[in-house]
Scaffold this active site. Structure first.
Site, PDB file in Angstrom:
ATOM      1  N   LYS A  42      14.426  59.174   5.156  1.00  0.00           N
ATOM      2  CA  LYS A  42      15.238  57.984   5.292  1.00  0.00           C
ATOM      3  C   LYS A  42      16.354  57.985   4.257  1.00  0.00           C
ATOM      4  O   LYS A  42      17.345  57.291   4.386  1.00  0.00           O
ATOM      5  CB  LYS A  42      14.370  56.735   5.076  1.00  0.00           C
ATOM      6  CG  LYS A  42      13.211  56.611   6.032  1.00  0.00           C
ATOM      7  CD  LYS A  42      12.302  55.430   5.582  1.00  0.00           C
ATOM      8  CE  LYS A  42      11.044  55.423   6.413  1.00  0.00           C
ATOM      9  NZ  LYS A  42      10.043  54.489   5.855  1.00  0.00           N
ATOM     10  N   GLY A  43      16.158  58.793   3.207  1.00  0.00           N
ATOM     11  CA  GLY A  43      17.045  58.732   2.048  1.00  0.00           C
ATOM     12  C   GLY A  43      18.512  59.023   2.324  1.00  0.00           C
ATOM     13  O   GLY A  43      19.382  58.508   1.649  1.00  0.00           O
ATOM     14  N   GLU A  98      21.729  65.410   3.266  1.00  0.00           N
ATOM     15  CA  GLU A  98      20.508  65.153   2.486  1.00  0.00           C
ATOM     16  C   GLU A  98      20.848  64.265   1.291  1.00  0.00           C
ATOM     17  O   GLU A  98      21.948  64.343   0.739  1.00  0.00           O
ATOM     18  CB  GLU A  98      19.963  66.527   2.031  1.00  0.00           C
ATOM     19  CG  GLU A  98      18.768  66.530   1.132  1.00  0.00           C
ATOM     20  CD  GLU A  98      17.461  66.114   1.790  1.00  0.00           C
ATOM     21  OE1 GLU A  98      17.410  64.987   2.281  1.00  0.00           O
ATOM     22  OE2 GLU A  98      16.507  66.906   1.772  1.00  0.00           O
ATOM     23  N   ASP A 102      15.827  68.677  -4.809  1.00  0.00           N
ATOM     24  CA  ASP A 102      14.983  68.760  -6.000  1.00  0.00           C
ATOM     25  C   ASP A 102      14.484  70.206  -6.117  1.00  0.00           C
ATOM     26  O   ASP A 102      15.192  71.071  -6.626  1.00  0.00           O
ATOM     27  CB  ASP A 102      13.860  67.735  -5.851  1.00  0.00           C
ATOM     28  CG  ASP A 102      12.990  67.593  -7.087  1.00  0.00           C
ATOM     29  OD1 ASP A 102      13.355  68.108  -8.137  1.00  0.00           O
ATOM     30  OD2 ASP A 102      11.936  66.943  -6.995  1.00  0.00           O
ATOM     31  N   LYS A 130      19.528  68.493  -8.231  1.00  0.00           N
ATOM     32  CA  LYS A 130      18.848  68.702  -9.514  1.00  0.00           C
ATOM     33  C   LYS A 130      18.723  70.210  -9.725  1.00  0.00           C
ATOM     34  O   LYS A 130      17.672  70.794  -9.438  1.00  0.00           O
ATOM     35  CB  LYS A 130      17.436  68.105  -9.473  1.00  0.00           C
ATOM     36  CG  LYS A 130      17.363  66.598  -9.377  1.00  0.00           C
ATOM     37  CD  LYS A 130      15.894  66.160  -9.370  1.00  0.00           C
ATOM     38  CE  LYS A 130      15.745  64.666  -9.371  1.00  0.00           C
ATOM     39  NZ  LYS A 130      14.326  64.243  -9.231  1.00  0.00           N
TER      40      LYS A 130
HETATM   41  P1  5GP Z   1      12.595  68.913  -2.494  1.00  0.00           P
HETATM   42  O1  5GP Z   1      11.934  69.474  -1.280  1.00  0.00           O
HETATM   43  O2  5GP Z   1      13.980  69.440  -2.719  1.00  0.00           O
HETATM   44  O3  5GP Z   1      11.725  69.071  -3.717  1.00  0.00           O
HETATM   45  O4  5GP Z   1      12.647  67.354  -2.299  1.00  0.00           O
HETATM   46  C1  5GP Z   1      13.606  66.719  -1.540  1.00  0.00           C
HETATM   47  C2  5GP Z   1      13.218  65.296  -1.248  1.00  0.00           C
HETATM   48  O5  5GP Z   1      12.414  64.741  -2.297  1.00  0.00           O
HETATM   49  C3  5GP Z   1      14.442  64.404  -1.200  1.00  0.00           C
HETATM   50  O6  5GP Z   1      14.987  64.363   0.098  1.00  0.00           O
HETATM   51  C4  5GP Z   1      13.872  63.059  -1.627  1.00  0.00           C
HETATM   52  O7  5GP Z   1      13.309  62.389  -0.518  1.00  0.00           O
HETATM   53  C5  5GP Z   1      12.772  63.411  -2.594  1.00  0.00           C
HETATM   54  N1  5GP Z   1      13.244  63.354  -4.000  1.00  0.00           N
HETATM   55  C6  5GP Z   1      13.474  64.377  -4.839  1.00  0.00           C
HETATM   56  N2  5GP Z   1      13.895  63.947  -6.046  1.00  0.00           N
HETATM   57  C7  5GP Z   1      13.941  62.597  -5.951  1.00  0.00           C
HETATM   58  C8  5GP Z   1      14.326  61.563  -6.875  1.00  0.00           C
HETATM   59  O8  5GP Z   1      14.727  61.762  -8.036  1.00  0.00           O
HETATM   60  N3  5GP Z   1      14.252  60.288  -6.401  1.00  0.00           N
HETATM   61  C9  5GP Z   1      13.845  59.983  -5.137  1.00  0.00           C
HETATM   62  N4  5GP Z   1      13.804  58.701  -4.805  1.00  0.00           N
HETATM   63  N5  5GP Z   1      13.464  60.919  -4.252  1.00  0.00           N
HETATM   64  C10 5GP Z   1      13.528  62.217  -4.652  1.00  0.00           C
END
Ligand code: 5GP
Length: 178
Positions: A42-43, A98, A102, A130
């Site tokens: 949803k982000g 997106e 992260d 990040k």
């Molecule tokens: P990844 O698979 O890259 O580790 O994570 C991506 C998803 O994790 C993002 O689409 C988001 O939903 C969530 N996410 C990662 N870091 C953050 C953060 O600092 N804050 C929030 N609210 N969601 C995050």
């Protein structure tokens, strides 16, 4: 709600200015094309709605929903499709929209999955990145802002489904997590 915020990292004006620049760049790169913007729910929804208003070429929209953090602030590393795309993306130019990258595991999964549909091209557009948290090598074509490894909320990003409706990106007070 705003009293729960420790610090504003990126203001509303900074976000809007950056989105204008991203929109201009995408409009240039996709001139005479009709890319499919696939928003990761949803982000990504707030980012998508502002970004698409700043894109001057024709676009098509679709949405995908994946399992993410649940109500925690740590990545589970497990990615599962909850809602798949409806558009046939074969031979289409795809831009993944997106909220934040992260570890990069979610995007890697999506990228691999979309590649099976044989699109003409795939690019990634993320409001936040990040870079120090990446666990894999991932190329993000359009990035709004780089942030550190702290957990951020606002502008579509939640903590326990709250704070998505803040117009800026901020960090929560520690006591909110306890
Ligand atoms: P990844 O698979 O890259 O580790 O994570 C991506 C998803 O994790 C993002 O689409 C988001 O939903 C969530 N996410 C990662 N870091 C953050 C953060 O600092 N804050 C929030 N609210 N969601 C995050």
């Amino acid at each position: 709600m705003r009293n729960d915020i420790e610090k504003i990292l990126i203001t509303e004006a900074e976000i809007q200015e950056k989105i204008k620049q991203l929109g201009e760049q995408i409009s240039k790169d996709y001139k005479e094309k009709k890319p499919v913007l696939i928003c990761i729910l949803k982000g990504g929804i707030v980012f998508l709605s502002d970004l698409m208003m700043n894109i001057s070429t024709h676009i098509e929209l679709d949405f995908m929903s994946l399992s993410s953090y649940g109500d925690s602030t740590k990545s589970s590393g497990v990615v599962k499709i909850k809602k798949d795309i409806d558009v046939d993306i074969s031979n289409r130019d795809v831009i993944i929209i997106e909220d934040i990258v992260d570890t990069g595991l979610t995007l890697k999964y999506i990228d691999d999955y979309f590649m099976q549909h044989k699109p003409a091209s795939i690019k990634i557009c993320a409001l936040l990145d990040k870079p120090k948290a990446h666990l894999i090598d991932i190329k993000i074509d359009y990035v709004g802002f780089e942030v550190g490894n702290e957990f951020v909320v606002g502008y579509g990003l939640d903590y326990a489904q709250k704070y998505r409706n803040l117009p800026y990106i901020g960090i929560l007070k520690k006591e909110i997590y306890s």
